[in-house]
Every structure is written in C-alpha cells, then in structure tokens.
Design an enzyme around this catalytic site. Sequence first.
Site, PDB file in Angstrom:
ATOM      1  N   GLU A  21      51.179   6.313 -38.366  1.00 29.17           N
ATOM      2  CA  GLU A  21      51.903   6.613 -37.139  1.00 29.17           C
ATOM      3  C   GLU A  21      53.262   5.714 -37.060  1.00 29.17           C
ATOM      4  O   GLU A  21      53.365   4.842 -37.710  1.00 29.17           O
ATOM      5  CB  GLU A  21      51.128   6.317 -35.942  1.00 29.17           C
ATOM      6  CG  GLU A  21      49.860   7.154 -35.769  1.00 29.17           C
ATOM      7  CD  GLU A  21      49.138   7.319 -34.551  1.00 29.17           C
ATOM      8  OE1 GLU A  21      49.020   6.248 -34.064  1.00 29.17           O
ATOM      9  OE2 GLU A  21      48.280   8.084 -34.412  1.00 29.17           O
ATOM     10  N   HIS A  69      55.288   7.336 -23.223  1.00 34.26           N
ATOM     11  CA  HIS A  69      55.109   8.306 -24.385  1.00 34.26           C
ATOM     12  C   HIS A  69      56.378   9.060 -24.654  1.00 34.26           C
ATOM     13  O   HIS A  69      56.526   9.622 -23.617  1.00 34.26           O
ATOM     14  CB  HIS A  69      53.800   9.015 -24.566  1.00 34.26           C
ATOM     15  CG  HIS A  69      53.415   9.231 -25.782  1.00 34.26           C
ATOM     16  ND1 HIS A  69      54.009  10.322 -26.591  1.00 34.26           N
ATOM     17  CD2 HIS A  69      52.497   8.981 -26.840  1.00 34.26           C
ATOM     18  CE1 HIS A  69      53.609  10.397 -27.989  1.00 34.26           C
ATOM     19  NE2 HIS A  69      52.555   9.651 -28.223  1.00 34.26           N
ATOM     20  N   ARG A 120      58.120   3.720 -30.358  1.00 34.03           N
ATOM     21  CA  ARG A 120      58.083   4.554 -28.980  1.00 34.03           C
ATOM     22  C   ARG A 120      59.255   4.167 -28.124  1.00 34.03           C
ATOM     23  O   ARG A 120      59.828   5.281 -27.620  1.00 34.03           O
ATOM     24  CB  ARG A 120      56.644   4.376 -28.382  1.00 34.03           C
ATOM     25  CG  ARG A 120      55.519   4.952 -28.988  1.00 34.03           C
ATOM     26  CD  ARG A 120      54.250   4.791 -28.172  1.00 34.03           C
ATOM     27  NE  ARG A 120      53.365   5.670 -29.071  1.00 34.03           N
ATOM     28  CZ  ARG A 120      51.913   5.605 -28.809  1.00 34.03           C
ATOM     29  NH1 ARG A 120      51.602   4.792 -27.724  1.00 34.03           N
ATOM     30  NH2 ARG A 120      51.167   6.270 -29.466  1.00 34.03           N
ATOM     31  N   HIS A 131      52.534   5.898 -20.062  1.00 30.14           N
ATOM     32  CA  HIS A 131      51.433   6.298 -21.055  1.00 30.14           C
ATOM     33  C   HIS A 131      50.468   5.237 -21.181  1.00 30.14           C
ATOM     34  O   HIS A 131      49.357   5.430 -21.205  1.00 30.14           O
ATOM     35  CB  HIS A 131      52.003   6.683 -22.430  1.00 30.14           C
ATOM     36  CG  HIS A 131      50.985   6.965 -23.544  1.00 30.14           C
ATOM     37  ND1 HIS A 131      50.219   7.936 -23.350  1.00 30.14           N
ATOM     38  CD2 HIS A 131      50.919   6.471 -24.796  1.00 30.14           C
ATOM     39  CE1 HIS A 131      49.403   7.802 -24.365  1.00 30.14           C
ATOM     40  NE2 HIS A 131      49.885   7.026 -25.190  1.00 30.14           N
ATOM     41  N   ARG A 177      53.461  -1.916 -27.248  1.00 29.45           N
ATOM     42  CA  ARG A 177      52.329  -1.568 -28.068  1.00 29.45           C
ATOM     43  C   ARG A 177      52.544  -0.916 -29.442  1.00 29.45           C
ATOM     44  O   ARG A 177      53.205   0.296 -29.428  1.00 29.45           O
ATOM     45  CB  ARG A 177      51.382  -0.826 -27.122  1.00 29.45           C
ATOM     46  CG  ARG A 177      50.088  -0.495 -27.868  1.00 29.45           C
ATOM     47  CD  ARG A 177      49.252   0.277 -27.004  1.00 29.45           C
ATOM     48  NE  ARG A 177      49.821   1.617 -26.912  1.00 29.45           N
ATOM     49  CZ  ARG A 177      49.036   2.802 -27.244  1.00 29.45           C
ATOM     50  NH1 ARG A 177      47.843   2.856 -27.459  1.00 29.45           N
ATOM     51  NH2 ARG A 177      49.268   3.852 -26.810  1.00 29.45           N
TER      52      ARG A 177
HETATM   53  C1  LIG Z   1      46.764  10.778 -23.994  1.00 29.76           C
HETATM   54  C2  LIG Z   1      46.551   9.292 -24.512  1.00 29.76           C
HETATM   55  C3  LIG Z   1      46.387   9.373 -25.610  1.00 29.76           C
HETATM   56  C4  LIG Z   1      46.054   7.975 -26.254  1.00 29.76           C
HETATM   57  N1  LIG Z   1      46.094   7.741 -27.522  1.00 29.76           N
HETATM   58  C5  LIG Z   1      45.636   6.657 -28.012  1.00 29.76           C
HETATM   59  C6  LIG Z   1      45.463   6.555 -29.565  1.00 29.76           C
HETATM   60  O1  LIG Z   1      45.553   7.420 -30.099  1.00 29.76           O
HETATM   61  N2  LIG Z   1      45.084   5.359 -30.155  1.00 29.76           N
HETATM   62  C7  LIG Z   1      44.702   4.342 -29.064  1.00 29.76           C
HETATM   63  O2  LIG Z   1      44.424   3.334 -29.721  1.00 29.76           O
HETATM   64  N3  LIG Z   1      45.095   4.359 -27.826  1.00 29.76           N
HETATM   65  C8  LIG Z   1      45.376   5.820 -27.226  1.00 29.76           C
HETATM   66  N4  LIG Z   1      45.615   5.718 -26.002  1.00 29.76           N
HETATM   67  C9  LIG Z   1      45.295   4.526 -25.092  1.00 29.76           C
HETATM   68  C10 LIG Z   1      43.867   4.629 -24.867  1.00 29.76           C
HETATM   69  O3  LIG Z   1      43.172   5.485 -24.860  1.00 29.76           O
HETATM   70  C11 LIG Z   1      43.529   3.636 -23.666  1.00 29.76           C
HETATM   71  O4  LIG Z   1      44.319   2.303 -23.638  1.00 29.76           O
HETATM   72  C12 LIG Z   1      42.178   3.198 -23.837  1.00 29.76           C
HETATM   73  O5  LIG Z   1      41.276   4.226 -24.010  1.00 29.76           O
HETATM   74  C13 LIG Z   1      41.618   2.175 -22.584  1.00 29.76           C
HETATM   75  O6  LIG Z   1      40.239   2.121 -22.531  1.00 29.76           O
HETATM   76  P1  LIG Z   1      39.603   1.461 -21.383  1.00 29.76           P
HETATM   77  O7  LIG Z   1      38.230   1.509 -21.544  1.00 29.76           O
HETATM   78  O8  LIG Z   1      40.252   0.172 -20.984  1.00 29.76           O
HETATM   79  O9  LIG Z   1      39.658   2.221 -20.035  1.00 29.76           O
HETATM   80  P2  LIG Z   1      39.448   3.786 -19.692  1.00 29.76           P
HETATM   81  O10 LIG Z   1      38.966   4.659 -21.052  1.00 29.76           O
HETATM   82  O11 LIG Z   1      40.684   4.399 -19.005  1.00 29.76           O
HETATM   83  O12 LIG Z   1      38.309   3.797 -18.635  1.00 29.76           O
HETATM   84  C14 LIG Z   1      38.646   3.226 -17.435  1.00 29.76           C
HETATM   85  C15 LIG Z   1      37.424   3.536 -16.773  1.00 29.76           C
HETATM   86  O13 LIG Z   1      37.305   2.569 -15.460  1.00 29.76           O
HETATM   87  C16 LIG Z   1      36.923   3.323 -14.278  1.00 29.76           C
HETATM   88  N5  LIG Z   1      37.387   2.715 -13.193  1.00 29.76           N
HETATM   89  C17 LIG Z   1      38.725   2.524 -12.862  1.00 29.76           C
HETATM   90  N6  LIG Z   1      38.824   2.023 -11.729  1.00 29.76           N
HETATM   91  C18 LIG Z   1      37.513   2.117 -10.864  1.00 29.76           C
HETATM   92  C19 LIG Z   1      37.080   1.459  -9.675  1.00 29.76           C
HETATM   93  N7  LIG Z   1      37.880   1.148  -8.898  1.00 29.76           N
HETATM   94  N8  LIG Z   1      35.616   1.553  -9.653  1.00 29.76           N
HETATM   95  C20 LIG Z   1      34.767   2.115 -10.445  1.00 29.76           C
HETATM   96  N9  LIG Z   1      35.305   2.309 -11.746  1.00 29.76           N
HETATM   97  C21 LIG Z   1      36.739   2.369 -12.054  1.00 29.76           C
HETATM   98  C22 LIG Z   1      37.167   4.718 -14.746  1.00 29.76           C
HETATM   99  O14 LIG Z   1      36.249   5.594 -13.868  1.00 29.76           O
HETATM  100  C23 LIG Z   1      36.947   4.726 -16.168  1.00 29.76           C
HETATM  101  O15 LIG Z   1      35.517   5.053 -16.269  1.00 29.76           O
HETATM  102  C24 LIG Z   1      45.962   7.001 -25.420  1.00 29.76           C
HETATM  103  C25 LIG Z   1      45.714   7.167 -23.907  1.00 29.76           C
HETATM  104  C26 LIG Z   1      46.215   8.451 -23.404  1.00 29.76           C
HETATM  105  C27 LIG Z   1      46.179   8.613 -21.871  1.00 29.76           C
END
Ligand SMILES: Cc1cc2nc3c(=O)[nH]c(=O)nc-3n(C[C@H](O)[C@H](O)[C@H](O)COP(=O)(O)OP(=O)(O)OC[C@H]3O[C@@H](n4cnc5c(N)ncnc54)[C@H](O)[C@@H]3O)c2cc1C
Length: 529
Positions: free
Chosen positions: A116, A244, A292, A353, A388
């Site tokens: 990538e 993004h 990016r 993003h 990032r």
């Molecule tokens: C379209 C897209 C494509 C991406 N592609 C990539 C990729 O190819 N490779 C890569 O490394 N990263 C990628 N990313 C980034 C990556 O997906 C995220 O940074 C990562 O998944 C974040 O994971 P997380 O567990 O921190 O949060 P999330 O997966 O966002 O989970 C957050 C959780 O917190 C909960 N929550 C939030 N606030 C509260 C609250 N007040 N009370 C209770 N629960 C709450 C939500 O309900 C959810 O369950 C991408 C992101 C997007 C949007």
Amino acid sequence: MVYKYDFLIIGSGVAGMSYALKVARAHKGKVCMICKTSLNEANTYFAQGGVASVTNLLKDNFKKHIEDTMIAGDYISDPKAVEQVVTMAPEQIKELVNWGVNFDRKDNGEFDLHREGGHSEFRILHHADDTGAEIQRGLMEAVRSNPDIDIKENHFAVEIITQHHLGARVTRRTPYINCYGAYVLDPDTQKVDTYLSKVTVMCTGGCGAVYQTTTNPVIATGDGEAMVYRAKGTVQDMEFVQFHPTSLYHPGETHPAYLITEAMRGYGGILRLPNGESFMEKYDKRLSLAPRDIVARAIDREMKTHGLDHVCLDVTHKDPEETRHHFPNIYAKCLSIGIDITKEYIPVRPAAHYMCGGIKVDLNGCSSINRLYAIGECSCTGLHGGNRLASNSLIEAVVYAETAARHSIEHVDEYDFNDKVPDWNDDGTMTNEEQVLITQSVKEVGEIMSNYVGIVRSDLRLKRAWDRLDLLYEETENLFKRVKVSKELCELRNMINTGYLITRMAIERKESRGLHYTIDYPVHAYDKK
Ligand SMILES: Cc1cc2nc3c(=O)[nH]c(=O)nc-3n(C[C@H](O)[C@H](O)[C@H](O)COP(=O)(O)OP(=O)(O)OC[C@H]3O[C@@H](n4cnc5c(N)ncnc54)[C@H](O)[C@@H]3O)c2cc1C
C-alpha cells in the site's frame, strides 16, 4: 444499579475484543465489555485494506517497516512505540489467526501480501477487500463463545469515575487521578448505572463523525477522548486528522462514505481528472502511491482549482478478471450505483478517516490516569506521529492489547473496588424540542469542522471554528445540566469536546507538519503559488 468487574472494557472493536480475550485467558477476575450499539458496529468492521506486518523475510525486515512508519509520521513518531509495534506484529498476527481470523493465502500456503501507499515492501495481510469485517467476525465469535466475558450491547459509557465524583477537587495538575470505573446508560431502563472496576480500558475508536463526510460509521464521535479530557487526563496530537484521499463520491452517502482502499492504488490505480488527465506528477515522485496526506491535499487542490466535486481513480487498464478477483466488494458496490470499474473511472474524493492522536498512553497502554488504559484508535501511542502509515492501526490495536493485558494482569490485584462512589444523579426531563436542538447542533459541529478544520487550515479559519464551537459548548453544557442524559446528548457533548481538542491543538501547532497543513505555514513550493 451497581455492577462490579475487575476489568471493564469500553468498546468492542479490534482493540476491545483482543484485550478482552487476553485478560479472560488469564482468569484474573471478571471481565465486562460494553459497546454503545451492536457488537459489530465499529470502525474495525469497515477496514478494507489490511494489517501491516513484516512477513516475507526474503525481501522485508523490521528496519524497513520502521523506516516507512517514521517517514509517514514526518519523523515525529515515538521511535520506541514504532519499534514495539513493528517487532511484536508477527506474533500478534499468529494470535489473530489462532482466534479464527482468516487472511488470504497463495496456493503454496504463504500469506498473499499486498503493498500500500508509503510501504516500501509487500507486507499487508488481508482478507480480499473486507479485512476488517473478517477480523470483527473472527473476534466476535471468539468473545461470544467465551463464558468469562460479559458482553453488554447498546450500553453507553457516559463518564469515567474519578475522585472528582467523590467530591475531591481534580485539576490537570492533580498528581494521582484514579479511575474507579464508569457511569453507563442502560438502554432498557434509561437509567445510568455505576460500573465499578479495578481496571478500566478505553477502546472507543475514532472520531471521524465530527466531520461532515467521513469513512467512519456514525458511532465514531470521539467519546473516549472527550471522557478522558473531561476527567483531566492527557490527550495529545489531535490536530493530526487523516483524510482518506479516496472515498467513493456518491451524494447522500456521507456517514460512512464508502472507502476505495489504498490497495487499489498499490494495484496500479491512477488518479485522474474527469477528462482523463493524470495529475499526481505535479505533486510527488511516488505519484498515486504517495502517502495519504500528500494525495489528499493534491486532490483537494485539483478539486478546488477545477471546481470539481470529485476526481477519478482509473483501473480500466488492468485485467478485468483480476480486478474483480482482488476487489470483489468495491466492484459490486460501484456496480450497484451504475459504475463498472473495469470499464469506467471511479469518482473519488477525500473524507475524514482516522485520528492519529488521542488519549496519551505509554508503551503499556497506561494513560495519565491511574487504573485507566487506552487501546486502539482512541489512544495516542506515538506510533503514527504526524501521519499514519496505511494498515498500521489494526496492528497497533492488537499489539497494545497485548502489552496492556500483560501490564493490567500483573497489577490488578493491587486495586480495590471503591464502594464510596455515589449513584448518578439523573434529575431532569427530555422533551422533543430539546431533541431537535441536539440534531441541529450535531449538524453544526460537522459543518464547522469540515469548513474550518479540514485538510487545509489557516489561523483565521481555526479561530472561527473555535468561536463557533465555544458557543455550541455553552449551549450544550446548559442543556446537559437541565435534562435527563440520553445517548444523543452525550454524543453531541463528546463531539463538541473532540472538535475543540482538534481545533485547539491545530491552533497551537505553528507549522505545517504531517497531516496538519496550514496556509499560514506552507511547506511545499507548489503550496505557495
Ligand atoms: C473505512 C475504513 C477503512 C479502514 N481500513 C483500515 C485498514 O485497512 N487497515 C488498518 O490498519 N486500519 C484501517 N482503518 C482504521 C481501523 O479500522 C481503526 O483504526 C480500528 O478498527 C479501530 O479499532 P478500535 O477497536 O480502536 O475502535 P472501533 O473498531 O471503532 O470500536 C469502537 C468501539 O467503541 C464503542 N464505543 C464508542 N464510544 C462508546 C461509548 N461512549 N460507550 C460504549 N461504547 C462505546 C463502539 O460501540 C465500538 O464498539 C480503517 C477505518 C475505516 C473507517
């Protein structure tokens, strides 16, 4: 109601679920994971491209991945965090596979690696073009079948509990702020319950929803950053918002805007104006494979110069069969809106993003507040610095889930539940009229952030955003004091807090660096024109 858990995890994306599985395995106490909607509604589910990890040792090595990460981060990443993530990545990939996550393999059984933007080698493990959905599926199955993890869906964390709630004066200079758990809104009773914990882990994900157009789902309202900031914890690097460069331009679809993965440019996709002219040669010698921020600014500039709503990504020169095979979901999505990507250009434009900053943590995921950890997108480990590198965030989440799990398992026995924490005071009422105020204010936050704190910034624009947000802040805090708490009102409050943090930190950075680009401090010759 008062609940007691040794480990309270707020969030069920890759960060929350990985951490939950790791601490449950250690059998050191009761584990609870809450999430504000359903288990799968998380940024993780939407990730497409993949997970970066040095895998092909014939060509790749840790040094190269470290160097790529440092370059993308504009050399302000924390070298220790970078080294930790890069060197621990392969072990954590094995952990994901053991939990049941599938990555694509070649006929000989080796992982099929993508390359990538910003990566000097092929090192992206993926599952077709829906890697996040596969990770979320695998981890959801693992946590659901684990009897040691209590899962509470549709539960909203309102505030973390500190000595402030016991009547003590807590300021940003208070040396030992302790976290005793969180106040959580129960959807069935509409009451706020007290969750006492020995260890609390913030895994609340991103904050893209503070912008008008984002690749994030609507849940990404920056709740973790806002809760910790209000509790006087340290939040940092919030000015570094990654846009993004290529979300699908389809008016009406903005939360989330459909993402056209970076891997498509790695595959040979070329950015063009709608008239077919390519333009990246004006901006960077890496052309469409430039990092990016450079690509997003180039697109922003071309759109503004030519008065366009979008530019185009062209894969029509590639073998159609191969395109359909590598990108089945993007192919189907575009076809559903009448675009055959093997024959036509894909209309694309930038969208908010990823948040590189967040709750400041050390190498063990410990925040500035005792007994409070932060993992995943809501945290700021220092890995990303000013920007990032693609596919470095999912792996960051699993690596820090590991270090935070080890650290908290080691220390959990040192803590007690704090039984003096008072119940939430839920006086007040909510009328429909107030609901309208909330909806309108949410819209306003998006407009302010997109218009004045977007890809290209200036002192004047940031000052305007600050003033507008200040007004919304006053109005919303008044409302919060008068009415019963609701998820919508709390999210609005969090969005305003998060918008404020992004704006304030952008004002404080008097340079164009990484993702923070301001016309008052230009970096590139073409920006001065
Ligand atoms: C379209 C897209 C494509 C991406 N592609 C990539 C990729 O190819 N490779 C890569 O490394 N990263 C990628 N990313 C980034 C990556 O997906 C995220 O940074 C990562 O998944 C974040 O994971 P997380 O567990 O921190 O949060 P999330 O997966 O966002 O989970 C957050 C959780 O917190 C909960 N929550 C939030 N606030 C509260 C609250 N007040 N009370 C209770 N629960 C709450 C939500 O309900 C959810 O369950 C991408 C992101 C997007 C949007």
